[in-house]
Design an enzyme around this catalytic site. Structure first.
Site, PDB file in Angstrom:
ATOM      1  N   LYS A   1       0.839  -1.208   0.000  1.00 68.11           N
ATOM      2  CA  LYS A   1       0.000   0.000   0.000  1.00 68.11           C
ATOM      3  C   LYS A   1       0.866   1.248   0.000  1.00 68.11           C
ATOM      4  O   LYS A   1       1.589   1.506   0.959  1.00 68.11           O
ATOM      5  CB  LYS A   1      -0.911   0.051   1.232  1.00 68.11           C
TER       6      LYS A   1
ATOM      7  N   CYS B   1      13.269  10.459   6.704  1.00 69.14           N
ATOM      8  CA  CYS B   1      13.306   9.862   8.046  1.00 69.14           C
ATOM      9  C   CYS B   1      14.693   9.982   8.661  1.00 69.14           C
ATOM     10  O   CYS B   1      14.835  10.175   9.854  1.00 69.14           O
ATOM     11  CB  CYS B   1      12.839   8.426   8.003  1.00 69.14           C
TER      12      CYS B   1
ATOM     13  N   GLU C   1      10.571  14.805  15.915  1.00 68.04           N
ATOM     14  CA  GLU C   1      10.772  14.769  14.469  1.00 68.04           C
ATOM     15  C   GLU C   1       9.824  15.770  13.807  1.00 68.04           C
ATOM     16  O   GLU C   1       8.618  15.712  14.004  1.00 68.04           O
ATOM     17  CB  GLU C   1      10.490  13.365  13.934  1.00 68.04           C
TER      18      GLU C   1
ATOM     19  N   GLU D   1      10.401   0.594  10.006  1.00 67.85           N
ATOM     20  CA  GLU D   1      11.389   1.641   9.721  1.00 67.85           C
ATOM     21  C   GLU D   1      10.673   2.952  10.014  1.00 67.85           C
ATOM     22  O   GLU D   1       9.776   3.338   9.276  1.00 67.85           O
ATOM     23  CB  GLU D   1      11.830   1.523   8.257  1.00 67.85           C
TER      24      GLU D   1
HETATM   25  P1  NAP Z   1       1.979   7.497   8.574  1.00 64.44           P
HETATM   26  O1  NAP Z   1       0.578   7.744   8.925  1.00 64.44           O
HETATM   27  O2  NAP Z   1       2.808   6.681   9.482  1.00 64.44           O
HETATM   28  O3  NAP Z   1       1.977   6.860   7.103  1.00 64.44           O
HETATM   29  C1  NAP Z   1       2.764   5.783   6.637  1.00 64.44           C
HETATM   30  C2  NAP Z   1       1.906   4.768   5.902  1.00 64.44           C
HETATM   31  O4  NAP Z   1       1.099   4.049   6.824  1.00 64.44           O
HETATM   32  C3  NAP Z   1       0.935   5.366   4.899  1.00 64.44           C
HETATM   33  O5  NAP Z   1       0.791   4.489   3.816  1.00 64.44           O
HETATM   34  C4  NAP Z   1      -0.318   5.440   5.730  1.00 64.44           C
HETATM   35  O6  NAP Z   1      -1.476   5.581   4.996  1.00 64.44           O
HETATM   36  C5  NAP Z   1      -0.271   4.138   6.475  1.00 64.44           C
HETATM   37  N1  NAP Z   1      -1.053   4.086   7.697  1.00 64.44           N
HETATM   38  C6  NAP Z   1      -1.565   5.104   8.433  1.00 64.44           C
HETATM   39  N2  NAP Z   1      -2.181   4.626   9.521  1.00 64.44           N
HETATM   40  C7  NAP Z   1      -2.068   3.285   9.481  1.00 64.44           C
HETATM   41  C8  NAP Z   1      -2.486   2.231  10.336  1.00 64.44           C
HETATM   42  N3  NAP Z   1      -3.129   2.463  11.470  1.00 64.44           N
HETATM   43  N4  NAP Z   1      -2.191   0.964  10.001  1.00 64.44           N
HETATM   44  C9  NAP Z   1      -1.516   0.703   8.876  1.00 64.44           C
HETATM   45  N5  NAP Z   1      -1.094   1.646   8.028  1.00 64.44           N
HETATM   46  C10 NAP Z   1      -1.347   2.935   8.325  1.00 64.44           C
HETATM   47  O7  NAP Z   1       2.714   8.838   8.334  1.00 64.44           O
HETATM   48  P2  NAP Z   1       2.015  10.197   7.843  1.00 64.44           P
HETATM   49  O8  NAP Z   1       0.710  10.417   8.508  1.00 64.44           O
HETATM   50  O9  NAP Z   1       2.009  10.185   6.387  1.00 64.44           O
HETATM   51  O10 NAP Z   1       3.068  11.241   8.378  1.00 64.44           O
HETATM   52  C11 NAP Z   1       3.058  11.574   9.748  1.00 64.44           C
HETATM   53  C12 NAP Z   1       4.446  11.778  10.301  1.00 64.44           C
HETATM   54  O11 NAP Z   1       5.155  10.558  10.168  1.00 64.44           O
HETATM   55  C13 NAP Z   1       5.315  12.751   9.547  1.00 64.44           C
HETATM   56  O12 NAP Z   1       5.157  14.050  10.000  1.00 64.44           O
HETATM   57  C14 NAP Z   1       6.685  12.248   9.857  1.00 64.44           C
HETATM   58  O13 NAP Z   1       7.134  12.741  11.072  1.00 64.44           O
HETATM   59  C15 NAP Z   1       6.509  10.779   9.965  1.00 64.44           C
HETATM   60  N6  NAP Z   1       6.902  10.045   8.760  1.00 64.44           N
HETATM   61  C16 NAP Z   1       8.019   9.306   8.797  1.00 64.44           C
HETATM   62  C17 NAP Z   1       8.423   8.618   7.682  1.00 64.44           C
HETATM   63  C18 NAP Z   1       9.655   7.789   7.659  1.00 64.44           C
HETATM   64  O14 NAP Z   1      10.150   7.465   6.598  1.00 64.44           O
HETATM   65  N7  NAP Z   1      10.184   7.391   8.777  1.00 64.44           N
HETATM   66  C19 NAP Z   1       7.689   8.675   6.506  1.00 64.44           C
HETATM   67  C20 NAP Z   1       6.513   9.440   6.502  1.00 64.44           C
HETATM   68  C21 NAP Z   1       6.147  10.095   7.638  1.00 64.44           C
HETATM   69  P3  NAP Z   1      -1.916   7.106   4.667  1.00 64.44           P
HETATM   70  O15 NAP Z   1      -1.041   7.546   3.589  1.00 64.44           O
HETATM   71  O16 NAP Z   1      -3.294   7.023   4.228  1.00 64.44           O
HETATM   72  O17 NAP Z   1      -1.754   7.876   5.931  1.00 64.44           O
END
Ligand code: NAP
Ligand code: MG
Length: 483
Positions: free
Chosen positions: A189, A297, A395, A263
């Site tokens: 996904k 990240c 972060e 990760e």
């Molecule tokens: P996120 O919610 O963790 O999104 C990562 C992935 O997980 C997306 O595909 C997301 O779908 C999915 N997801 C969300 N909730 C889930 C759940 N309960 N179970 C399974 N999958 C789920 O991150 P974000 O909301 O896009 O960003 C929030 C913060 O995360 C950022 O501000 C940043 O600090 C951090 N972040 C870190 C990384 C990294 O590489 N370490 C990458 C992105 C973000 P959706 O796209 O629909 O949310």
């Protein structure tokens, strides 16, 4: 010569946006695109213009179930496929990514907001490199992972893979390539804001005749991700994203037989010693925190500078920041593009306000006019930061750097390790022995010396502590996909 350097300007050099984008994309299940059971679609936009690009299918539990069934059915045949034949598919995918590189780069830039220079020179070539690298592994796994009967080690099975929006195609490649090389099948996904390159990759998988069901691509929001994690017939979950969601996934997988790698986020230190080549280090800082608008990240978001050179570093950093070109991500001159979403921009602005409210000094690149539409954040750095400040601890995932100083190597190490994360670190010094000594004491999965943000498919990547566990890339990355 007439004309002063001060008003010398680059001519705009926009990349052509002539790439095919369908008005609507279905889910890629069992080798074909199909509409979601719910019939629901959502808009995906260009964050630099806010213009809608396409409508993307929203998967629910029933779609996830079909995808998992397709992956389960394909698994038997895929596992029996001779390793050398599996390798040919991976090589073909890599070649096709190279052949369609311009199109993928443009699509990624339009959907993510990052500069075309980065998608063209980094994201897409690295994605191809991951498939090439893992193609080479397919028929050699038994050398790295010997089995008692001398046969190839067994794959884990059906892998649910969930990826974020900051490196959409590259993260898909990081996840899919090792999984396939080891003989697994996949339900992946992408993030809801950046599905387009994953869907284009699905078209490539069709072009190379990858057997149906070996890779399934399910689009949708967090709820679709949750359905993958909760599905009873998945053998392994690989997740890249926020620490918060990672924690909830760990909780939901606990007590099941599912394997898990995470990760997650970071707050990585970038340490400049007084004996470093300062100009070179400044370039490293630029790449560490302003590449991909800081939405990385492993971004070097805490700059630790030895006190004796702090004034010089800060002056040079300010000068360099003011030379960054912020704006149209499709322009080949652009250094800093758009933030990926309104929600992410809001989060970044919240942190900038917190930094100012807590008393740190905000130094922003105010010399550029930002485009009228889209999500934009000026590159900036904070000085006068205390380790207890929010911007030094949490972060931010944006182009915001917290600068702090240290006096001794011990203090540098203590400050670097003063974090709940442990993903990466940078060390800048001209003394090899010092680099080694410091690297040994820093708790981080990846440590760069006199460089930053260098990636290679052969080099394991991953974190400690709240940055997650498991490694991606190289031999360690393969281990996660073998039973
Ligand atoms: P996120 O919610 O963790 O999104 C990562 C992935 O997980 C997306 O595909 C997301 O779908 C999915 N997801 C969300 N909730 C889930 C759940 N309960 N179970 C399974 N999958 C789920 O991150 P974000 O909301 O896009 O960003 C929030 C913060 O995360 C950022 O501000 C940043 O600090 C951090 N972040 C870190 C990384 C990294 O590489 N370490 C990458 C992105 C973000 P959706 O796209 O629909 O949310
Ligand atoms: Mg989310």
């Amino acid at each position: 010569m007439t004309g002063s350097a001060a008003n010398w300007q680059y001519a705009p050099a926009p990349e052509s946006t002539k790439v095919e984008i369908k008005t609507q994309y279905g889910l890629f299940i069992d080798g074909a695109f199909r509409d979601p059971m719910s019939g629901r679609f959502f808009d995906t936009i260009n964050p630099a213009t806010e213009a809608p690009l396409a409508r993307i299918a929203e998967a629910d539990g029933r779609d996830v179930d079909s995808a998992v069934q397709a992956a389960r059915k394909a698994l038997k045949r895929w596992r029996r496929t001779p390793a050398i034949e599996r390798a040919k598919y991976l090589y073909r995918i890599a070649r096709r990514i190279q052949e369609r590189a311009r199109e993928l780069a443009v699509l990624e830039t339009m959907n993510n907001g990052k500069p075309i220079r980065e998608t063209r020179d980094e994201d897409v070539p690295l994605a191809a490199a991951h498939f090439f690298h893992h193609a080479g592994w397919c028929d050699k796994l038994h050398f790295a992972f010997p089995t008692s009967d001398g046969k190839h080690p067994a794959s884990v099975g059906v892998c649910g893979q969930i990826i974020p929006w900051n490196f959409p195609l590259l993260m898909a490649a990081w996840k899919i390539a090792p999984a396939l090389a080891c003989g697994n099948t996949v339900v992946l996904k992408p993030a809801e804001t950046t599905s387009l390159t994953a869907l284009r990759l699905a078209e490539i998988l069709q072009e190379v005749d990858l057997p149906p069901g070996v890779v399934n691509i399910i689009t949708g929001g967090g709820e679709s991700g949750r359905e993958i994690v909760a599905h009873h017939d998945i053998d392994k979950i690989a997740f890249t994203g926020s620490t918060e969601v990672g924690r909830s996934i760990a909780t939901s997988v606990a007590g099941t037989k599912k394997r898990l790698t995470l990760e997650l986020g970071g707050k990585s230190p970038n340490i400049i010693f007084a004996d470093a080549a300062i100009d070179q280090a400044i370039e490293g800082v630029v790449s560490a925190i302003w590449a991909n608008q800081g939405q990385v990240c492993c971004a070097g978001s805490r700059l630790l500078v030895e006190e004796s050179v702090a004034d010089e570093v800060i002056a040079k950093l300010r000068h360099r920041m003011k030379s960054l070109r912020v704006g149209d991500p499709l322009d080949k001159n652009t250094d800093v593009g758009a933030i990926n979403s309104r929600a992410q921009l809001d989060r970044i602005e919240h942190y900038i306000k917190a930094g100012i409210a807590e008393g740190a000094a905000h130094n922003a690149h105010n010399d550029v006019a930002l485009p009228p539409k889209g999500f934009w954040c000026r590159p900036c750095f904070f000085t006068g930061v205390q380790p207890a400040h929010t911007i030094a601890r949490e972060e931010i995932f944006g182009p915001v750097l917290a600068v702090m100083t240290f006096r001794t190597p011990d203090e540098a190490v203590a400050r670097a390790n003063n974090t709940m994360y442990g993903l990466s670190a940078g060390i800048w010094t001209s003394r090899g022995s010092k680099a080694y000594e410091i690297a040994r004491q820093i708790k981080a999965g990846v440590i760069w010396c006199n460089t930053f943000n260098q990636f290679d498919p052969a080099a394991p990547f991953g974190g400690y502590r709240e940055s997650g566990f498991g490694r991606e890339g190289g031999r360690s990355g393969l281990a996660a996909y073998l039973a």
